[in-house]
Design an enzyme around this catalytic site. Structure first.
Site, PDB file in Angstrom:
ATOM      1  N   LYS A  28      11.340  69.479 -14.209  1.00  0.00           N
ATOM      2  CA  LYS A  28      11.258  68.743 -15.463  1.00  0.00           C
ATOM      3  C   LYS A  28       9.814  68.707 -15.925  1.00  0.00           C
ATOM      4  CE  LYS A  28       9.003  65.590 -14.946  1.00  0.00           C
ATOM      5  NZ  LYS A  28       7.576  65.428 -14.511  1.00  0.00           N
ATOM      6  N   TYR A  68      10.978  60.068 -17.426  1.00  0.00           N
ATOM      7  CA  TYR A  68      11.713  59.274 -16.428  1.00  0.00           C
ATOM      8  C   TYR A  68      12.336  58.039 -17.074  1.00  0.00           C
ATOM      9  CZ  TYR A  68       9.817  62.046 -12.599  1.00  0.00           C
ATOM     10  OH  TYR A  68       9.510  63.075 -11.743  1.00  0.00           O
TER      11      TYR A  68
HETATM   12  P1  NAD Z   1       0.216  71.741  -9.963  1.00  0.00           P
HETATM   13  O1  NAD Z   1      -0.864  71.973 -10.956  1.00  0.00           O
HETATM   14  O2  NAD Z   1      -0.111  70.960  -8.747  1.00  0.00           O
HETATM   15  O3  NAD Z   1       0.843  73.135  -9.497  1.00  0.00           O
HETATM   16  C1  NAD Z   1       1.126  74.157 -10.419  1.00  0.00           C
HETATM   17  C2  NAD Z   1       1.267  75.473  -9.692  1.00  0.00           C
HETATM   18  O4  NAD Z   1       1.399  76.498 -10.667  1.00  0.00           O
HETATM   19  C3  NAD Z   1       0.035  75.825  -8.842  1.00  0.00           C
HETATM   20  O5  NAD Z   1       0.449  76.430  -7.659  1.00  0.00           O
HETATM   21  C4  NAD Z   1      -0.720  76.821  -9.724  1.00  0.00           C
HETATM   22  O6  NAD Z   1      -1.478  77.738  -8.978  1.00  0.00           O
HETATM   23  C5  NAD Z   1       0.453  77.537 -10.398  1.00  0.00           C
HETATM   24  N1  NAD Z   1       0.064  78.204 -11.617  1.00  0.00           N
HETATM   25  C6  NAD Z   1       0.380  79.453 -11.941  1.00  0.00           C
HETATM   26  N2  NAD Z   1      -0.150  79.813 -13.109  1.00  0.00           N
HETATM   27  C7  NAD Z   1      -0.868  78.756 -13.536  1.00  0.00           C
HETATM   28  C8  NAD Z   1      -1.658  78.512 -14.679  1.00  0.00           C
HETATM   29  N3  NAD Z   1      -1.819  79.433 -15.638  1.00  0.00           N
HETATM   30  N4  NAD Z   1      -2.263  77.318 -14.795  1.00  0.00           N
HETATM   31  C9  NAD Z   1      -2.082  76.359 -13.869  1.00  0.00           C
HETATM   32  N5  NAD Z   1      -1.321  76.531 -12.746  1.00  0.00           N
HETATM   33  C10 NAD Z   1      -0.723  77.725 -12.589  1.00  0.00           C
HETATM   34  O7  NAD Z   1       1.409  71.051 -10.763  1.00  0.00           O
HETATM   35  P2  NAD Z   1       2.636  70.263 -10.107  1.00  0.00           P
HETATM   36  O8  NAD Z   1       2.322  68.819 -10.080  1.00  0.00           O
HETATM   37  O9  NAD Z   1       3.046  70.925  -8.843  1.00  0.00           O
HETATM   38  O10 NAD Z   1       3.761  70.457 -11.230  1.00  0.00           O
HETATM   39  C11 NAD Z   1       4.552  71.628 -11.276  1.00  0.00           C
HETATM   40  C12 NAD Z   1       5.870  71.270 -11.969  1.00  0.00           C
HETATM   41  O11 NAD Z   1       6.546  70.294 -11.197  1.00  0.00           O
HETATM   42  C13 NAD Z   1       5.722  70.676 -13.368  1.00  0.00           C
HETATM   43  O12 NAD Z   1       6.764  71.123 -14.171  1.00  0.00           O
HETATM   44  C14 NAD Z   1       5.853  69.189 -13.128  1.00  0.00           C
HETATM   45  O13 NAD Z   1       6.329  68.483 -14.244  1.00  0.00           O
HETATM   46  C15 NAD Z   1       6.863  69.172 -12.000  1.00  0.00           C
HETATM   47  N6  NAD Z   1       6.773  67.955 -11.168  1.00  0.00           N
HETATM   48  C16 NAD Z   1       7.908  67.287 -10.903  1.00  0.00           C
HETATM   49  C17 NAD Z   1       7.874  66.144 -10.131  1.00  0.00           C
HETATM   50  C18 NAD Z   1       9.149  65.413  -9.816  1.00  0.00           C
HETATM   51  O14 NAD Z   1       9.083  64.348  -9.223  1.00  0.00           O
HETATM   52  N7  NAD Z   1      10.292  65.972 -10.155  1.00  0.00           N
HETATM   53  C19 NAD Z   1       6.666  65.691  -9.622  1.00  0.00           C
HETATM   54  C20 NAD Z   1       5.506  66.417  -9.895  1.00  0.00           C
HETATM   55  C21 NAD Z   1       5.571  67.558 -10.674  1.00  0.00           C
END
Ligand code: NAD
Length: 368
Positions: A134, A219
């Protein structure tokens, strides 16, 4: 209007059933020696690596088989730690060749929001089912394209709405539906956190699609829909952002939005990137259901009654929401059923969020 209302009720009933993930009714395949479905995790960031990957050990129908990452050293390190074979490591360029790997059944997209559509569509074209985080995508147009691609490929598409598998939320829904607080009149939810890093992709509009509303306000919106079991028919929203704050050059900080439901219930929601909030409150004519935190990774609390006198521990309080989510999609694939939070559910939220932004921009009530 009636159909919308009924759809909400069906959704909630599905959510309650999903609460039984890991329980006998859904455990038949694994119990009878059925194979665990293989997941590829795309994006080894805070959520994919930090939160999702460690949960596979709790799964009955799912296992981690592949990784997709732009960082080969990190991918190798994670693969070693979790027993993923080197041949199942992919990067963003050779991603499409997952089509030749029969060990991968499902691809789980844990990338920045602007990448969800592309990586979902490429997975579907490679013949894989998709679990996408999401918010589903940066626009409803992209959501529609994702749904169409999965439909064309005859693959399942599910959105990572983990709270539909979280025992405290399911218990709150069950008690609200059972009439424990009488006729529901008012719903309230505040969701937010104080955003630290001003350079994060979440603060870049092209990558996130928007600010707090897309990331954390969703949420509150989701909870308003699954707690009431209804679909909003109109909304009014107001944004408050301090544009001098370097974090908020491109995206919004606070959004207050009020949802009107067909039964007359009012949903009052707050989303923010400048203070910590995680609260859900349902007020009925006979009592209240309250959760704080309501949608956390752990430590959620639930009270039912006149105030906070009676704290409730759900019977299956230890159920793991991520294992429930991963196994639900695996079971849907095995049994050819639609996920309870399919792509259409993600699309509904994005359409409402687009209306929230429109209302805030134009300063008027929007009929949905
Ligand atoms: P994050 O920034 O920690 O991780 C993103 C990942 O994508 C990294 O591994 C990064 O290297 C990669 N990536 C690839 N191309 C990229 C680019 N051009 N720019 C930036 N990163 C790039 O983010 P996250 O917190 O892991 O979030 C990822 C997804 O998960 C999002 O959609 C977020 O909304 C979702 N999320 C959901 C929950 C939940 O509880 N359901 C919690 C946190 C995040």
């Amino acid at each position: 209007m009636i159909d919308q209302h009924r759809r909400g009720m069906v959704l909630a009933a599905g959510a309650l059933a999903a609460g039984a993930v890991g329980a006998p009714a859904w455990g038949q395949n694994a119990a009878q020696g059925g194979r665990k479905l293989g997941y590829a995790i795309v994006g080894l960031g805070g959520y994919g690596l930090g939160v999702v990957i460690p949960q596979f050990k709790h799964c009955r129908h799912s296992r981690l088989v592949a990784l997709v990452s732009g960082d080969p050293a990190k991918a190798r390190r994670v693969a070693q730690e979790y027993g993923v074979p080197e041949k199942n490591l992919y990067n963003y360029d050779n991603y499409d060749s997952i089509r030749d790997n029969p060990a991968i059944d499902i691809v789980y997209i844990c990338l920045p929001v602007s990448m969800h559509a592309e990586y979902t569509i490429r997975a579907a074209r490679a013949g894989k089912h998709v679990l996408c985080e999401k918010p589903m995508a940066v626009s409803s147009r992209e959501c529609e394209a994702m749904i169409a691609a999965c439909r064309q490929a005859v693959k399942k598409l599910m959105i990572g709405y983990r709270c539909h598998f979280e025992p405290y939320n399911l218990e709150a829904i069950r008690r609200a539906r059972a009439g424990e607080i009488g006729k529901l009149r008012y719903f309230r939810s505040e969701h937010g956190f104080n955003f630290g890093n001003p350079n994060a992709w979440r603060l870049k509009k092209a990558m996130s699609g928007g600010g707090s509303m897309m990331d954390i306000g969703i949420y509150a919106l989701q909870a308003a829909r699954y707690m009431t079991g209804e679909e909003p028919v109109a909304l009014y929203a107001k944004e408050t952002t301090d544009k001098r704050d370097p974090r908020f050059r491109e995206v919004e900080d606070m959004v207050e939005f009020q949802l009107e439901f067909p039964s007359g219930v009012i949903g009052s929601c707050m989303s923010m990137y400048s203070a910590n909030q995680n609260h859900i409150l349902l007020m009925g004519d006979k009592g209240r259901i309250e959760m704080e935190p309501g949608t956390g990774y752990g430590g959620n609390r639930l009270w039912v009654g006149k105030g906070r006198e009676t704290e409730i521990t759900p019977p299956n309080a230890e159920a793991n929401q991520w294992a429930g989510q991963l196994d639900h999609l695996a079971q849907c694939v095995l049994q050819n059923r639609e996920p309870i939070v399919a792509g259409e559910e993600g699309l509904r939220d994005i359409r409402i969020i687009e209306a929230v932004y429109k209302s805030a921009r134009e300063g008027r009530r929007i009929v949905l």
